[in-house]
Scaffold this motif. Structure first.
Motif, PDB file in Angstrom:
ATOM      1  N   VAL A   1       0.838  -1.204   0.000  1.00  0.00           N
ATOM      2  CA  VAL A   1       0.000   0.000   0.000  1.00  0.00           C
ATOM      3  C   VAL A   1       0.872   1.253   0.000  1.00  0.00           C
ATOM      4  N   ARG A   2       0.325   2.305  -0.599  1.00  0.00           N
ATOM      5  CA  ARG A   2       0.947   3.617  -0.500  1.00  0.00           C
ATOM      6  C   ARG A   2      -0.086   4.532   0.161  1.00  0.00           C
ATOM      7  N   LEU A   3       0.287   5.177   1.242  1.00  0.00           N
ATOM      8  CA  LEU A   3      -0.650   6.031   1.965  1.00  0.00           C
ATOM      9  C   LEU A   3      -0.597   7.453   1.436  1.00  0.00           C
ATOM     10  N   ARG A   4      -1.786   8.020   1.258  1.00  0.00           N
ATOM     11  CA  ARG A   4      -1.913   9.427   0.878  1.00  0.00           C
ATOM     12  C   ARG A   4      -2.791  10.073   1.936  1.00  0.00           C
ATOM     13  N   LEU A   5      -2.200  10.904   2.755  1.00  0.00           N
ATOM     14  CA  LEU A   5      -2.916  11.477   3.896  1.00  0.00           C
ATOM     15  C   LEU A   5      -3.393  12.881   3.573  1.00  0.00           C
ATOM     16  N   LEU A   6      -4.659  13.136   3.904  1.00  0.00           N
ATOM     17  CA  LEU A   6      -5.214  14.484   3.727  1.00  0.00           C
ATOM     18  C   LEU A   6      -5.538  15.073   5.094  1.00  0.00           C
ATOM     19  N   GLU A   7      -5.048  16.259   5.326  1.00  0.00           N
ATOM     20  CA  GLU A   7      -5.376  16.985   6.560  1.00  0.00           C
ATOM     21  C   GLU A   7      -5.612  18.452   6.241  1.00  0.00           C
ATOM     22  N   ILE A   8      -6.194  19.154   7.185  1.00  0.00           N
ATOM     23  CA  ILE A   8      -6.295  20.611   7.054  1.00  0.00           C
ATOM     24  C   ILE A   8      -4.896  21.180   7.365  1.00  0.00           C
ATOM     25  N   PRO A   9      -4.581  22.356   6.839  1.00  0.00           N
ATOM     26  CA  PRO A   9      -3.215  22.882   6.989  1.00  0.00           C
ATOM     27  C   PRO A   9      -2.696  22.878   8.434  1.00  0.00           C
TER      28      PRO A   9
ATOM     29  N   THR B   1       4.506   7.160   2.243  1.00  0.00           N
ATOM     30  CA  THR B   1       3.434   7.984   2.810  1.00  0.00           C
ATOM     31  C   THR B   1       3.594   9.407   2.298  1.00  0.00           C
ATOM     32  N   ASP B   2       2.549   9.948   1.698  1.00  0.00           N
ATOM     33  CA  ASP B   2       2.568  11.332   1.241  1.00  0.00           C
ATOM     34  C   ASP B   2       1.477  12.100   1.963  1.00  0.00           C
ATOM     35  N   ILE B   3       1.747  13.372   2.250  1.00  0.00           N
ATOM     36  CA  ILE B   3       0.801  14.175   3.029  1.00  0.00           C
ATOM     37  C   ILE B   3       0.368  15.396   2.221  1.00  0.00           C
ATOM     38  N   PHE B   4      -0.922  15.670   2.246  1.00  0.00           N
ATOM     39  CA  PHE B   4      -1.482  16.770   1.454  1.00  0.00           C
ATOM     40  C   PHE B   4      -2.450  17.599   2.284  1.00  0.00           C
ATOM     41  N   ASP B   5      -2.587  18.873   1.904  1.00  0.00           N
ATOM     42  CA  ASP B   5      -3.683  19.671   2.461  1.00  0.00           C
ATOM     43  C   ASP B   5      -4.630  20.086   1.342  1.00  0.00           C
ATOM     44  N   ASP B   6      -4.506  19.405   0.210  1.00  0.00           N
ATOM     45  CA  ASP B   6      -5.336  19.711  -0.948  1.00  0.00           C
ATOM     46  C   ASP B   6      -6.019  18.423  -1.416  1.00  0.00           C
ATOM     47  N   ALA B   7      -7.365  18.464  -1.473  1.00  0.00           N
ATOM     48  CA  ALA B   7      -8.122  17.238  -1.764  1.00  0.00           C
ATOM     49  C   ALA B   7      -7.809  16.688  -3.159  1.00  0.00           C
ATOM     50  N   LYS B   8      -7.713  17.547  -4.144  1.00  0.00           N
ATOM     51  CA  LYS B   8      -7.450  17.096  -5.525  1.00  0.00           C
ATOM     52  C   LYS B   8      -6.178  16.247  -5.580  1.00  0.00           C
ATOM     53  N   GLN B   9      -5.140  16.728  -4.886  1.00  0.00           N
ATOM     54  CA  GLN B   9      -3.881  15.975  -4.880  1.00  0.00           C
ATOM     55  C   GLN B   9      -4.024  14.680  -4.082  1.00  0.00           C
ATOM     56  N   ALA B  10      -4.675  14.775  -2.941  1.00  0.00           N
ATOM     57  CA  ALA B  10      -4.751  13.607  -2.057  1.00  0.00           C
ATOM     58  C   ALA B  10      -5.511  12.445  -2.699  1.00  0.00           C
ATOM     59  N   PHE B  11      -6.547  12.757  -3.502  1.00  0.00           N
ATOM     60  CA  PHE B  11      -7.364  11.687  -4.094  1.00  0.00           C
ATOM     61  C   PHE B  11      -6.871  11.273  -5.470  1.00  0.00           C
ATOM     62  N   SER B  12      -5.853  11.955  -5.973  1.00  0.00           N
ATOM     63  CA  SER B  12      -5.345  11.618  -7.295  1.00  0.00           C
ATOM     64  C   SER B  12      -4.806  10.181  -7.292  1.00  0.00           C
ATOM     65  N   GLY B  13      -5.369   9.348  -8.121  1.00  0.00           N
ATOM     66  CA  GLY B  13      -4.923   7.961  -8.228  1.00  0.00           C
ATOM     67  C   GLY B  13      -5.384   7.057  -7.105  1.00  0.00           C
ATOM     68  N   ALA B  14      -6.278   7.542  -6.231  1.00  0.00           N
ATOM     69  CA  ALA B  14      -6.708   6.733  -5.080  1.00  0.00           C
ATOM     70  C   ALA B  14      -7.500   5.501  -5.530  1.00  0.00           C
ATOM     71  N   ASN B  15      -7.145   4.363  -4.970  1.00  0.00           N
ATOM     72  CA  ASN B  15      -7.918   3.136  -5.193  1.00  0.00           C
ATOM     73  C   ASN B  15      -8.912   2.905  -4.057  1.00  0.00           C
ATOM     74  N   VAL B  16      -8.504   3.284  -2.856  1.00  0.00           N
ATOM     75  CA  VAL B  16      -9.374   3.188  -1.680  1.00  0.00           C
ATOM     76  C   VAL B  16      -9.322   4.535  -0.975  1.00  0.00           C
ATOM     77  N   ALA B  17     -10.477   5.061  -0.572  1.00  0.00           N
ATOM     78  CA  ALA B  17     -10.502   6.336   0.140  1.00  0.00           C
ATOM     79  C   ALA B  17     -11.275   6.165   1.437  1.00  0.00           C
ATOM     80  N   LEU B  18     -10.642   6.501   2.533  1.00  0.00           N
ATOM     81  CA  LEU B  18     -11.279   6.436   3.843  1.00  0.00           C
ATOM     82  C   LEU B  18     -11.496   7.867   4.316  1.00  0.00           C
ATOM     83  N   LEU B  19     -12.750   8.301   4.283  1.00  0.00           N
ATOM     84  CA  LEU B  19     -13.063   9.690   4.619  1.00  0.00           C
ATOM     85  C   LEU B  19     -13.417   9.772   6.105  1.00  0.00           C
ATOM     86  N   VAL B  20     -12.410  10.035   6.886  1.00  0.00           N
ATOM     87  CA  VAL B  20     -12.546  10.021   8.346  1.00  0.00           C
ATOM     88  C   VAL B  20     -12.720  11.438   8.899  1.00  0.00           C
ATOM     89  N   GLY B  21     -12.022  12.385   8.339  1.00  0.00           N
ATOM     90  CA  GLY B  21     -12.072  13.769   8.835  1.00  0.00           C
ATOM     91  C   GLY B  21     -13.444  14.379   8.596  1.00  0.00           C
TER      92      GLY B  21
END
Ligand code: NAX
Length: 328
Positions: A36-44, A68-88
């Motif tokens: 797995v490759r993690l793509r983390l989305l958070e607020i700034p 593991t990559d970290i983003f504060d931008d949704a477009k980048q965070a979901f780019s190429g996502a196979n599974v998305a866990l929307l927890v926030g």
């Protein structure tokens, strides 16, 4: 070897995120053979904390974690996502009306739906954990018109697991011997945990319990209000158990339900059991070939009918409220 699966997790610096990420990295989300490759989305403001978690993930030296990559931008965070866990999500704070809560979450789940639509992988699977989970999932789904609607789900697996645990204690049998339990409706206090189709060591669970007062006065409220009981005891809301249920939900979605059993998930209604088409409501579901399907043809007795209808009514009201707010 297999290419890593991209797993996007929002709210990664939160308490569920902290419990969830290490289990994903260890291979429990998708199985022991899938990197797995993690793509983390958070607020700034929370990116720094997410970076700290990423350091710890590195220190786990997980063989299956490709990065593991970290983003504060949704477009980048979901780019190429196979599974998305929307927890926030935006929690309800004191004095907040339901409309305010729905609106604040619309501001999160609308752009996330759009980002999924724009850039997620073709096989994207979305699980919404952040509350109000069913309606947040509905908002995200409404803004992803190019993604098949059935890829959007919301989590009632924690409720399902709570129900399994309570029934197991009542009957003195291990959870592994209980099959075909179901959570219907909304992930809220109106949810309906149904044991009328459940089997315990091959026997009908409702008959084994044989105590309707326990069902209505103890079992149902204990399951439905468990979240509040955890807050009361722990001083914080359920986190590790919620993360565990999220792992279960996706693992089952990808790997299937065992023969002769089902589980619970909030999925887009096809009109089954009188639940209006398009609502994201919890049903008994099986999973096969990477698809959740609503179990068909169950007989619904009057005890169940009243409770399912009440929870679905709440979902209808939430849907109408977000429609009025222009969020769907
Ligand atoms: P926390 O407050 O610990 O963490 C939430 C995180 O989300 C924070 O780090 C915050 O910065 C982040 N966040 C907020 N807006 C964001 C955005 N737009 N994009 C990315 N990240 C964002 O909450 P936690 O305890 O982890 O719970 C998360 C959500 O799960 C809550 O909405 C909670 O109500 C819900 N739950 C759902 C459950 C279910 O069964 N469906 C059970 C457990 C839990 O209560």
């Amino acid at each position: 070897t297999q290419a890593p699966v991209n797993v996007t997790v929002t709210g990664a610096a939160g308490q569920i995120g902290y419990a969830l990420l290490f289990r994903i990295a260890s291979g429990q989300l998708l199985g022991p053979d899938t990197p797995v490759r993690l793509r983390l989305l958070e607020i700034p403001q929370a990116v720094k904390a997410a970076e700290g978690t990423a350091l710890e993930l590195e220190d786990g030296a997980f063989p299956l974690l490709a990065g593991t990559d970290i983003f504060d931008d949704a477009k980048q965070a979901f780019s190429g996502a196979n599974v998305a866990l929307l927890v926030g999500a935006r929690p309800r704070t004191k004095g907040m009306e339901r409309g305010d809560l729905l609106e604040a979450n619309g501001g999160i789940f609308k752009p996330q739906g759009e980002a999924i639509n724009a850039g997620a992988a073709d096989d994207i699977k979305v699980l919404v954990v952040g509350n109000p989970a069913n309606t947040n999932a509905l908002i995200a789904q409404a803004h992803a018109p190019d993604v098949p609607a059935d890829r959007f789900t919301a989590m009632t697996r924690l409720d399902h697991n709570r129900a399994l645990a309570q029934l197991s204690k009542k009957l003195g049998v291990p959870v592994s011997e209980i099959k075909k339990l179901a959570i219907w409706g909304n992930h809220s206090a109106t949810q309906y945990p149904d044991i009328f189709h459940a089997e315990v060591a091959g026997k009908n669970a409702a008959e084994a319990v044989n105590d309707e007062a326990w069902l209505s006065d103890t079992f149902i409220p204990t399951v439905a209000k468990r979240g509040a009981a955890i807050i009361e005891a722990r001083g914080a809301s359920s986190a590790a158990s919620a993360a565990s249920a999220a792992i279960d939900h996706v693992y089952t979605w990808v790997n299937g339900t065992p023969e002769g059993d089902w589980t619970s998930a909030a999925v887009v209604s096809d009109g089954s059991y009188g639940v209006p088409e398009g609502l994201i409501s919890s049903f008994p579901v099986t999973a096969r070939d990477g698809k959740y399907e609503i179990v068909q043809g169950l007989e619904i007795n009057e005890f169940s009918r009243t409770r399912i209808d009440a929870s679905v009514q709440e979902l209808i009201e939430e849907r109408d409220a977000v429609k009025k707010l222009g969020l769907i």
